[in-house]
Design a protein around this motif. Structure first.
Motif, PDB file in Angstrom:
ATOM      1  N   ASP A  58      -6.013 -11.233  14.936  1.00 30.18           N
ATOM      2  CA  ASP A  58      -6.117 -11.423  16.376  1.00 30.18           C
ATOM      3  C   ASP A  58      -5.700 -12.811  16.855  1.00 30.18           C
ATOM      4  OD1 ASP A  58      -7.064  -8.809  16.764  1.00 30.18           O
ATOM      5  OD2 ASP A  58      -9.090  -9.432  16.206  1.00 30.18           O
ATOM      6  N   ASP A  59      -5.453 -13.740  15.933  1.00 32.11           N
ATOM      7  CA  ASP A  59      -5.053 -15.090  16.309  1.00 32.11           C
ATOM      8  C   ASP A  59      -3.535 -15.131  16.460  1.00 32.11           C
ATOM      9  OD1 ASP A  59      -4.518 -17.758  16.640  1.00 32.11           O
ATOM     10  OD2 ASP A  59      -5.514 -18.409  14.807  1.00 32.11           O
ATOM     11  N   PRO A  60      -3.014 -15.273  17.700  1.00 31.28           N
ATOM     12  CA  PRO A  60      -1.565 -15.240  17.900  1.00 31.28           C
ATOM     13  C   PRO A  60      -0.827 -16.417  17.264  1.00 31.28           C
ATOM     14  CG  PRO A  60      -2.683 -15.840  19.939  1.00 31.28           C
ATOM     15  CD  PRO A  60      -3.747 -15.473  18.936  1.00 31.28           C
ATOM     16  N   ASP A  61      -1.553 -17.465  16.879  1.00 39.02           N
ATOM     17  CA  ASP A  61      -0.923 -18.629  16.263  1.00 39.02           C
ATOM     18  C   ASP A  61      -0.844 -18.532  14.742  1.00 39.02           C
ATOM     19  OD1 ASP A  61      -0.548 -19.839  18.747  1.00 39.02           O
ATOM     20  OD2 ASP A  61      -2.577 -20.675  18.709  1.00 39.02           O
ATOM     21  N   THR A  62      -1.453 -17.515  14.160  1.00 37.67           N
ATOM     22  CA  THR A  62      -1.431 -17.357  12.710  1.00 37.67           C
ATOM     23  C   THR A  62      -0.058 -16.863  12.270  1.00 37.67           C
ATOM     24  OG1 THR A  62      -3.790 -16.849  12.622  1.00 37.67           O
ATOM     25  CG2 THR A  62      -2.467 -16.171  10.732  1.00 37.67           C
ATOM     26  N   VAL A  63       0.589 -17.649  11.413  1.00 43.52           N
ATOM     27  CA  VAL A  63       1.875 -17.255  10.840  1.00 43.52           C
ATOM     28  C   VAL A  63       1.644 -16.970   9.358  1.00 43.52           C
ATOM     29  CG1 VAL A  63       4.244 -17.960  10.322  1.00 43.52           C
ATOM     30  CG2 VAL A  63       3.192 -18.587  12.514  1.00 43.52           C
ATOM     31  N   LEU A  64       2.065 -15.788   8.930  1.00 37.60           N
ATOM     32  CA  LEU A  64       1.863 -15.349   7.555  1.00 37.60           C
ATOM     33  C   LEU A  64       3.173 -15.408   6.785  1.00 37.60           C
ATOM     34  CD1 LEU A  64      -0.305 -12.264   8.526  1.00 37.60           C
ATOM     35  CD2 LEU A  64      -1.129 -14.482   7.703  1.00 37.60           C
ATOM     36  N   SER A  65       3.058 -15.586   5.491  1.00 36.24           N
ATOM     37  CA  SER A  65       4.236 -15.626   4.619  1.00 36.24           C
ATOM     38  C   SER A  65       4.087 -14.563   3.548  1.00 36.24           C
ATOM     39  CB  SER A  65       4.353 -17.015   3.986  1.00 36.24           C
ATOM     40  OG  SER A  65       5.468 -17.063   3.122  1.00 36.24           O
ATOM     41  N   LEU A  66       5.061 -13.682   3.458  1.00 37.30           N
ATOM     42  CA  LEU A  66       5.045 -12.578   2.509  1.00 37.30           C
ATOM     43  C   LEU A  66       5.574 -13.050   1.151  1.00 37.30           C
ATOM     44  CD1 LEU A  66       4.600  -9.499   2.118  1.00 37.30           C
ATOM     45  CD2 LEU A  66       6.978  -9.198   2.800  1.00 37.30           C
ATOM     46  N   LEU A  67       4.776 -12.870   0.113  1.00 37.50           N
ATOM     47  CA  LEU A  67       5.197 -13.258  -1.234  1.00 37.50           C
ATOM     48  C   LEU A  67       5.791 -12.095  -2.014  1.00 37.50           C
ATOM     49  CD1 LEU A  67       2.242 -15.593  -2.281  1.00 37.50           C
ATOM     50  CD2 LEU A  67       4.460 -16.211  -1.283  1.00 37.50           C
ATOM     51  N   SER A  68       5.172 -10.904  -1.891  1.00 35.42           N
ATOM     52  CA  SER A  68       5.686  -9.757  -2.652  1.00 35.42           C
ATOM     53  C   SER A  68       5.184  -8.453  -2.061  1.00 35.42           C
ATOM     54  CB  SER A  68       5.267  -9.849  -4.124  1.00 35.42           C
ATOM     55  OG  SER A  68       3.856  -9.725  -4.242  1.00 35.42           O
ATOM     56  N   VAL A  69       5.886  -7.380  -2.433  1.00 37.71           N
ATOM     57  CA  VAL A  69       5.512  -6.013  -2.066  1.00 37.71           C
ATOM     58  C   VAL A  69       5.484  -5.223  -3.371  1.00 37.71           C
ATOM     59  CG1 VAL A  69       6.080  -3.976  -0.688  1.00 37.71           C
ATOM     60  CG2 VAL A  69       6.734  -6.259   0.136  1.00 37.71           C
ATOM     61  N   THR A  70       4.318  -4.705  -3.732  1.00 35.85           N
ATOM     62  CA  THR A  70       4.179  -3.982  -5.003  1.00 35.85           C
ATOM     63  C   THR A  70       3.497  -2.644  -4.784  1.00 35.85           C
ATOM     64  OG1 THR A  70       2.117  -5.170  -5.458  1.00 35.85           O
ATOM     65  CG2 THR A  70       4.139  -6.067  -6.445  1.00 35.85           C
ATOM     66  N   PHE A  71       3.698  -1.752  -5.747  1.00 38.59           N
ATOM     67  CA  PHE A  71       3.130  -0.404  -5.687  1.00 38.59           C
ATOM     68  C   PHE A  71       2.174  -0.203  -6.849  1.00 38.59           C
ATOM     69  CE2 PHE A  71       3.638   4.221  -6.778  1.00 38.59           C
ATOM     70  CZ  PHE A  71       2.926   4.714  -5.698  1.00 38.59           C
ATOM     71  N   GLU A  72       0.958   0.257  -6.528  1.00 36.43           N
ATOM     72  CA  GLU A  72      -0.019   0.640  -7.536  1.00 36.43           C
ATOM     73  C   GLU A  72      -0.128   2.156  -7.485  1.00 36.43           C
ATOM     74  OE1 GLU A  72      -3.580  -1.431  -6.395  1.00 36.43           O
ATOM     75  OE2 GLU A  72      -2.836  -3.347  -7.156  1.00 36.43           O
ATOM     76  N   PRO A  73       0.465   2.858  -8.482  1.00 35.10           N
ATOM     77  CA  PRO A  73       0.481   4.321  -8.430  1.00 35.10           C
ATOM     78  C   PRO A  73      -0.895   4.948  -8.596  1.00 35.10           C
ATOM     79  CG  PRO A  73       1.457   3.528 -10.475  1.00 35.10           C
ATOM     80  CD  PRO A  73       1.128   2.331  -9.657  1.00 35.10           C
ATOM     81  N   GLY A  74      -1.057   6.070  -7.915  1.00 33.23           N
ATOM     82  CA  GLY A  74      -2.260   6.887  -8.039  1.00 33.23           C
ATOM     83  C   GLY A  74      -1.847   8.238  -8.599  1.00 33.23           C
ATOM     84  N   GLU A  75      -2.452   9.284  -8.091  1.00 29.14           N
ATOM     85  CA  GLU A  75      -2.146  10.628  -8.565  1.00 29.14           C
ATOM     86  C   GLU A  75      -1.063  11.280  -7.706  1.00 29.14           C
ATOM     87  OE1 GLU A  75      -5.594  13.064  -9.005  1.00 29.14           O
ATOM     88  OE2 GLU A  75      -6.716  11.480 -10.017  1.00 29.14           O
ATOM     89  N   GLU A  76      -0.178  12.014  -8.349  1.00 26.15           N
ATOM     90  CA  GLU A  76       0.834  12.840  -7.692  1.00 26.15           C
ATOM     91  C   GLU A  76       1.662  12.088  -6.656  1.00 26.15           C
ATOM     92  OE1 GLU A  76      -0.795  16.528  -6.288  1.00 26.15           O
ATOM     93  OE2 GLU A  76      -2.005  16.790  -8.090  1.00 26.15           O
ATOM     94  N   GLY A  77       2.128  10.887  -6.997  1.00 27.52           N
ATOM     95  CA  GLY A  77       2.999  10.128  -6.117  1.00 27.52           C
ATOM     96  C   GLY A  77       2.290   9.260  -5.097  1.00 27.52           C
ATOM     97  N   ALA A  78       0.988   9.465  -4.926  1.00 29.73           N
ATOM     98  CA  ALA A  78       0.218   8.644  -3.990  1.00 29.73           C
ATOM     99  C   ALA A  78      -0.112   7.307  -4.646  1.00 29.73           C
ATOM    100  CB  ALA A  78      -1.061   9.379  -3.586  1.00 29.73           C
ATOM    101  N   GLY A  79      -0.728   6.427  -3.891  1.00 28.59           N
ATOM    102  CA  GLY A  79      -1.140   5.147  -4.446  1.00 28.59           C
ATOM    103  C   GLY A  79      -1.369   4.129  -3.344  1.00 28.59           C
ATOM    104  N   HIS A  80      -1.224   2.854  -3.723  1.00 29.91           N
ATOM    105  CA  HIS A  80      -1.406   1.760  -2.772  1.00 29.91           C
ATOM    106  C   HIS A  80      -0.193   0.848  -2.793  1.00 29.91           C
ATOM    107  CE1 HIS A  80      -5.650   2.943  -3.482  1.00 29.91           C
ATOM    108  NE2 HIS A  80      -5.689   2.762  -2.177  1.00 29.91           N
ATOM    109  N   LEU A  81       0.237   0.453  -1.615  1.00 28.70           N
ATOM    110  CA  LEU A  81       1.285  -0.545  -1.476  1.00 28.70           C
ATOM    111  C   LEU A  81       0.575  -1.844  -1.116  1.00 28.70           C
ATOM    112  CD1 LEU A  81       4.449  -0.424  -1.515  1.00 28.70           C
ATOM    113  CD2 LEU A  81       4.278  -0.777   0.930  1.00 28.70           C
ATOM    114  N   ILE A  82       0.829  -2.898  -1.895  1.00 28.55           N
ATOM    115  CA  ILE A  82       0.167  -4.181  -1.690  1.00 28.55           C
ATOM    116  C   ILE A  82       1.172  -5.196  -1.175  1.00 28.55           C
ATOM    117  CG2 ILE A  82      -1.219  -6.006  -2.753  1.00 28.55           C
ATOM    118  CD1 ILE A  82      -2.536  -3.200  -2.861  1.00 28.55           C
ATOM    119  N   LEU A  83       0.897  -5.756  -0.010  1.00 32.01           N
ATOM    120  CA  LEU A  83       1.689  -6.838   0.556  1.00 32.01           C
ATOM    121  C   LEU A  83       0.902  -8.121   0.285  1.00 32.01           C
ATOM    122  CD1 LEU A  83       2.385  -5.128   3.985  1.00 32.01           C
ATOM    123  CD2 LEU A  83       3.919  -5.192   2.034  1.00 32.01           C
TER     124      LEU A  83
END
Length: 156
Positions: free
Chosen positions: A93-118
């Motif tokens: 909610d802070d409009p002045d917060t600037v974020l920096s993305l380091l990586s995008v990774t996938f943690e697989p679950g069952e049957e193609g599902a899972g978690h995408l981690i930014l």
């Protein structure tokens, strides 16, 4: 016999990539590394099962950097098939917060599902629960000179 370079060969084109497996996602992650964005440029469209970020992406792929200096481009990072979103260590909610993305990774679950981690700089993270891996990275502006005039550096 060799062929002379054509004018069209030197043309730089905007990125428009898709990832449907972890190998493709690694390419998108590398190209989105060190992208910066205001916290207010994140959107989860719950009904459409879509999460999107408007990033200021460093152009790692730019072969002409020595000629014209470091560049960035605004890009959309879009994740489809999103069932839920959680974050850690950031104030959205802070409009002045600037974020920096380091990586995008996938943690697989069952049957193609899972978690995408930014993973974000400063111990922040966004975790997307997804039912299938579908991520796109698309440049939406022309490249512009990086405001810092520098290439991002990493401590290894």
């Amino acid at each position: 016999m060799t062929e002379d370079a054509r004018f069209e060969d030197g043309r730089e084109t905007p990125l428009n990539l898709a990832a449907f497996d972890p190998d493709d996602l690694a390419v998108i992650s590398a190209l989105a590394q060190d992208a910066v964005f205001p916290a207010t440029e994140m959107r989860w469209q719950q009904r459409r099962h879509r999460f999107a970020l408007l990033l200021n992406r460093f152009r790692w792929e730019d072969a002409g950097r020595d000629r014209h200096g470091p560049e960035r481009a605004q890009s959309l990072l879009v994740v489809d098939n999103v069932l839920g979103v959680a974050s850690l260590g950031l104030d959205r909610d802070d409009p002045d917060t600037v974020l920096s993305l380091l990586s995008v990774t996938f943690e697989p679950g069952e049957e193609g599902a899972g978690h995408l981690i930014l993973t974000l700089a400063g111990d922040g993270a966004i975790r997307l629960e997804i039912e299938a891996l579908e991520v796109t990275l698309r440049d939406v502006t022309r490249p512009y000179r990086a405001p810092s005039g520098k290439v991002p550096q990493h401590d290894l």
